[in-house]
Design an enzyme around this catalytic site. Structure first.
Site, PDB file in Angstrom:
ATOM      1  N   ARG A   9       2.960  -1.918  -6.138  1.00 43.72           N
ATOM      2  CA  ARG A   9       2.625  -0.952  -5.180  1.00 43.72           C
ATOM      3  C   ARG A   9       1.841   0.115  -5.904  1.00 43.72           C
ATOM      4  NH1 ARG A   9       3.507  -3.391  -1.647  1.00 43.72           N
ATOM      5  NH2 ARG A   9       4.868  -3.521   0.226  1.00 43.72           N
TER       6      ARG A   9
ATOM      7  N   GLU B 177      -4.649   3.841  -0.118  1.00 44.06           N
ATOM      8  CA  GLU B 177      -5.357   2.617   0.418  1.00 44.06           C
ATOM      9  C   GLU B 177      -5.957   2.826   1.972  1.00 44.06           C
ATOM     10  OE1 GLU B 177      -3.059  -0.920  -0.252  1.00 44.06           O
ATOM     11  OE2 GLU B 177      -2.982  -0.673  -2.307  1.00 44.06           O
TER      12      GLU B 177
ATOM     13  N   HIS C 236      -5.581  -5.331  -2.423  1.00 45.20           N
ATOM     14  CA  HIS C 236      -4.274  -5.621  -2.081  1.00 45.20           C
ATOM     15  C   HIS C 236      -4.243  -6.954  -1.203  1.00 45.20           C
ATOM     16  CE1 HIS C 236      -0.377  -3.334  -0.622  1.00 45.20           C
ATOM     17  NE2 HIS C 236      -0.400  -4.493  -1.037  1.00 45.20           N
TER      18      HIS C 236
END
Length: 533
Positions: free
Chosen positions: A237, A266, A284
């Site tokens: 994360r 993000e 990601h």
């Protein structure tokens, strides 16, 4: 807004999911689609939804939940729940489910890929070659073999990474304050504190959840303790590793390289980290494999089916309880009914509620029966819908202490479920039930200490009075005059001439004025009716 036309529950799919997801839902639902990233479209489409399936782009917050009057479950086809307001969902009685194991292999493999790519300078070497430059000598890398890797967070993904890196011939150490040293040793991993890990590791991979305690866990002070040849990977994360501190350490030679799949904010397309050759970064992609997406979609589709059929869901993040044993399952609706009868008898919110489970079923996990009892207790007490999700919250808000009591011994019944509570004046209320015969028929067998044997039908009534002749006939006569048919009756007393109880099941709800007439005619100590329909 598209209104349901089939009469089936509406499942809203707000983002692109694998075709296997719809197949796993089956034919029992009306499927709607919308672009969950379009706020106006989402708020319109979610109004009629019984369930909504999302990935990461759709924000299911308090506003969306308020617009969804029928919503029973939010399903996140993945692991992270940053885009779902779990607290608001819980307060609304909406179940939140995810797919916690769907992407663990994909995430672990990406972490290893980033580690290898950073160790061998794959990204800058690839860019140079595509730019027409042959730079073999510049991009000399290092091997993983016989190096020490530090795993920060030895959860499901961390364990998979440790297993895979062990196969590379690496020595594995780990920091995780919630893992026992013995369990780690069984996996060939040595547990250490974070400072020791930083001092010994040649490679480091982060696999922690993002919490207030873990945000910024790896900052400037921690990176200053690391070896200058450290390769750091974060595919967990964003925000756990301080990006500004990481940039400084990489630029000044404090550490050698980094592989990053996640970022504090993000989507992230502009970061000083991207300017460094010793950083390999991906957008990601941890869960972005065909296999992970299919697993996630199928898992949440199964959870939606369970949730909309009134079952508990093992992957629900805001519901206590887990897998329900087949022997326990028939007791769930009975326990809900006992809870509703309890509240009718009490006439107020109890200060203490004990859910007592006795008999053979106590060899299984019966936590679900505590939830079922609370759901029943509050169903007729509050105006808004009560579910397995918000029932414990309602108890806490009203200051009701709840306790689950189990005992393998049950002298009179194979299994017995009792809800017993203490009211504000210190008095106690109790109701017990059991299941009988091959058909597992529901029976009430005790009310406030009186032994009864009556089916908990849709309409019940309980009259407590001083024992004397003629009272049963009086009750029957008044109900007959009101055209209320008696389906079943039990009369019990604590002693001859003492306190007596009439327990009735009737075919229709007893009007309030009829109850008042009965109370007056028999000089009742208490009159209680409950409608379970």
């Amino acid at each position: 807004m598209t209104a349901p036309v089939s009469g089936k529950p509406v499942v809203l799919i707000a983002e692109e999911l694998s075709p296997a997801t719809v197949e796993a839902l089956g034919p029992d639902f009306e499927i709607h689609h919308c672009n969950g990233a379009d706020r106006a479209e989402l708020l319109s489409a979610i109004a009629d939804a019984d369930a909504v399936l999302v990935r990461s782009a759709t924000k299911v917050d308090a506003e969306a939940l308020a617009a969804a009057s029928n919503l029973k479950v939010v399903a996140r086809a993945g692991v992270g729940l940053d885009n779902v307001d779990v607290k608001a969902a819980t307060q609304s009685g909406v179940m939140v489910v995810n797919a916690p194991t769907s992407n663990i292999v994909s995430a672990a493999e990406l972490a290893v890929a980033l580690m290898l790519a950073a160790a061998r300078h794959v990204s800058p070497a690839h860019a140079a070659l595509k730019n027409g430059e042959w730079k073999r000598s510049k991009y000399t890398g290092i091997e993983l073999y016989e190096k020490t890797v530090g795993i920060v967070g030895l959860g499901r993904i961390g364990v998979l990474v440790a297993q895979r890196l062990s196969a590379f011939g690496m020595k594995v150490i780990a920091y995780d304050p919630y893992v026992q040293a013995g369990r780690a040793a069984q996996m060939g991993v040595r547990l250490v504190d974070l400072d020791t890990l930083l001092a010994e590791a040649d490679f480091m991979s982060v696999h922690l959840p993002k919490t207030p305690e873990t945000v910024g866990l790896i900052g400037a002070d921690e990176l200053a303790k690391a070896r200058p040849h450290l390769v750091l990977v974060n595919a967990a994360r964003g925000g756990i590793v301080d990006e500004a501190a990481l940039h400084d350490a990489l630029k000044t030679g404090g550490i050698a390289a980094a592989g990053l799949d996640v970022f504090a904010k993000e989507p992230c397309t502009d970061s000083p980290l991207f300017e460094l050759e010793n950083v390999v970064a991906t957008p990601h992609l941890g869960a972005s494999t065909d296999e992970a997406q299919e697993k996630a979609g199928i898992a949440v589709a199964r959870s939606v089916r369970l949730a909309l059929s009134g079952e508990l869901v093992p992957d629900a993040v805001n519901v206590q309880g887990g897998v329900i044993a087949e022997d326990v399952r028939p007791g769930i609706p009975l326990t809900e009914k006992l809870g509703r009868v309890f509240s009718a008898l009490a006439g107020e919110v109890a200060q203490q509620v004990d859910v007592e489970v006795r008999g053979e079923i106590t060899e299984f996990d019966v936590k679900v029966l505590e939830l079922a009892a609370l759901k029943g207790v509050f169903t007729d007490v509050v105006e808004h819908p009560v579910s397995y999700v918000n029932a414990p919250l309602l108890a806490a808000e009203r200051g009701t202490a709840v306790r689950l009591v189990t005992d393998a011994e049950s002298p009179d019944h194979r299994n017995l479920i009792t809800i017993r509570g203490t009211l504000a004046d210190g008095s106690q209320v109790s109701v017990s039930g059991t299941l009988v015969g091959l058909g597992q028929r529901e029976r009430l067998v005790e009310v406030n200490g009186f032994d009864v044997d009556i089916e908990p039908t849709d309409h019940l009534a309980f009259f407590n009075y001083e024992d004397r002749p003629g009272m049963v006939g009086t009750v029957g006569g008044i109900l007959g005059d009101a055209a209320v048919n008696i389906a079943g009756m039990q009369v019990a007393r604590d002693a001859k001439g003492g306190s007596a109880l009439v327990a009735l099941s009737v075919d229709s709800a007893i009007p309030a004025d009829t109850l008042a007439d009965i109370a007056s005619a028999i000089s009742a100590i208490s009159v209680r009716a409950v409608n379970l329909s």
